[in-house]
Scaffold this active site. Structure first.
Site, PDB file in Angstrom:
ATOM      1  N   GLU A  33       0.842  -1.193   0.000  1.00  0.00           N
ATOM      2  CA  GLU A  33       0.000   0.000   0.000  1.00  0.00           C
ATOM      3  C   GLU A  33       0.880   1.247   0.000  1.00  0.00           C
ATOM      4  O   GLU A  33       1.939   1.286   0.617  1.00  0.00           O
ATOM      5  CB  GLU A  33      -0.884  -0.012   1.244  1.00  0.00           C
ATOM      6  N   LYS A 105      -9.727   1.604  -2.382  1.00  0.00           N
ATOM      7  CA  LYS A 105      -9.928   1.048  -1.045  1.00  0.00           C
ATOM      8  C   LYS A 105     -11.295   1.451  -0.496  1.00  0.00           C
ATOM      9  O   LYS A 105     -11.661   2.625  -0.486  1.00  0.00           O
ATOM     10  CB  LYS A 105      -8.812   1.561  -0.134  1.00  0.00           C
ATOM     11  N   CYS A 147      -5.176  -3.229   2.804  1.00  0.00           N
ATOM     12  CA  CYS A 147      -4.899  -2.991   4.214  1.00  0.00           C
ATOM     13  C   CYS A 147      -6.130  -3.163   5.129  1.00  0.00           C
ATOM     14  O   CYS A 147      -6.554  -4.275   5.395  1.00  0.00           O
ATOM     15  CB  CYS A 147      -4.267  -1.610   4.382  1.00  0.00           C
TER      16      CYS A 147
END
Length: 264
Positions: A33, A105, A147
């Site tokens: 990330e 995300k 994440c």
């Protein structure tokens, strides 16, 4: 990686990694990330965050992937959006240098830890709203997550229902949460989706003052850890993805096929 606040330097590291990965016989390289820019200070990083089509770093990495003839899964980069906010965007680049998939995300890291760390990702980033898979990669059907997404099983159920062979979960995990939950969550997501998990992670001390947990992992569909790159040192490592391992796991434990809707 131990990405810093200079996109040019981070891009150089990834470009060198592509060449090393190709020389080592890899078919695809995964990065963490915020691989191109990791900087929690918005006032310092704002002029470096641009629209996807204006990103010099992305253009350079696309050229490098094409030059090496290697797929590249960029864990994520910050991308400026038309409404003034940013996206935490994962990109898959094929061996011709073309963008094969994009994923923004979905789950924003808005937390306050007992250590005093305070993170409000939603103050800068706009969450995505699409489940994304990429077909035709060297590891088969690739599902994308980033994440903090790992804490939300519904996303991985959706990726499992799409029969992903591999799910990428690039990360910049904090040390306290990593020590408590990183390996546990990675293995759980692999078992739930009956898929390999590939989680390239930031590690060590960063220029913006943060410290990340590291332990880039590859976990197989049975939940066994195939690769753990450790905590502190940025480096390149290799792992093999075995399609037979996926088929064998799904034949023994067909949990995706056995799933039933739960009444509420």
């Amino acid at each position: 990686m131990t990405s810093g606040i200079d996109p040019d330097e981070n891009t150089r590291v990834i470009t060198e990694g592509l060449a090393q990965a190709k020389a080592g016989g890899a078919n695809i390289l995964f990065t963490p990330e915020m691989a191109v820019l990791l900087d929690r200070k918005k006032s310092r990083s704002s002029d470096k965050v641009v629209a996807e089509e204006q990103s010099v770093a992305l253009a350079s990495l696309r050229e490098a992937a094409a030059r090496e003839g290697l797929w590249l899964a960029i864990g994520s980069i910050p991308v400026a959006l038309a409404d003034g906010r940013w996206a935490n965007r994962s990109l898959v680049i094929n061996a011709a240098g073309e963008i094969a998939a994009r994923y923004d995300k979905i789950h924003m890291f808005d937390v306050t830890l007992d250590t005093g760390e305070n993170w409000r990702e939603s103050s800068t980033y706009r969450p995505g709203n699409e489940v994304v898979v990429c077909d035709g990669t060297p590891v088969g059907r690739l599902g994308l997550a980033v994440c903090y997404d790992i804490r939300f099983p519904a996303l991985f159920e959706a990726l499992g229902q799409r029969a992903c062979d591999v799910i990428a979960i690039p990360a910049a995990f904090t040390v306290p949460t990593g020590e408590a939950h990183w390996h546990l969550l990675q293995r759980a997501r692999a078992v739930e989706a009956s898929a390999y998990i590939i989680s390239a992670a930031q590690c060590g001390e960063h220029e913006d003052g943060r410290r990340t947990y590291g332990h880039s992992l590859v976990v197989d569909p049975w939940g066994d850890v195939v690769l753990d790159m450790g905590e502190k040192t940025a480096h390149l490592a290799f792992a093999e993805i075995d399609p037979e391992r996926i088929a064998s796991t799904r034949a023994q434990l067909p949990s995706l096929a056995n799933r039933r809707d739960i009444p509420t």
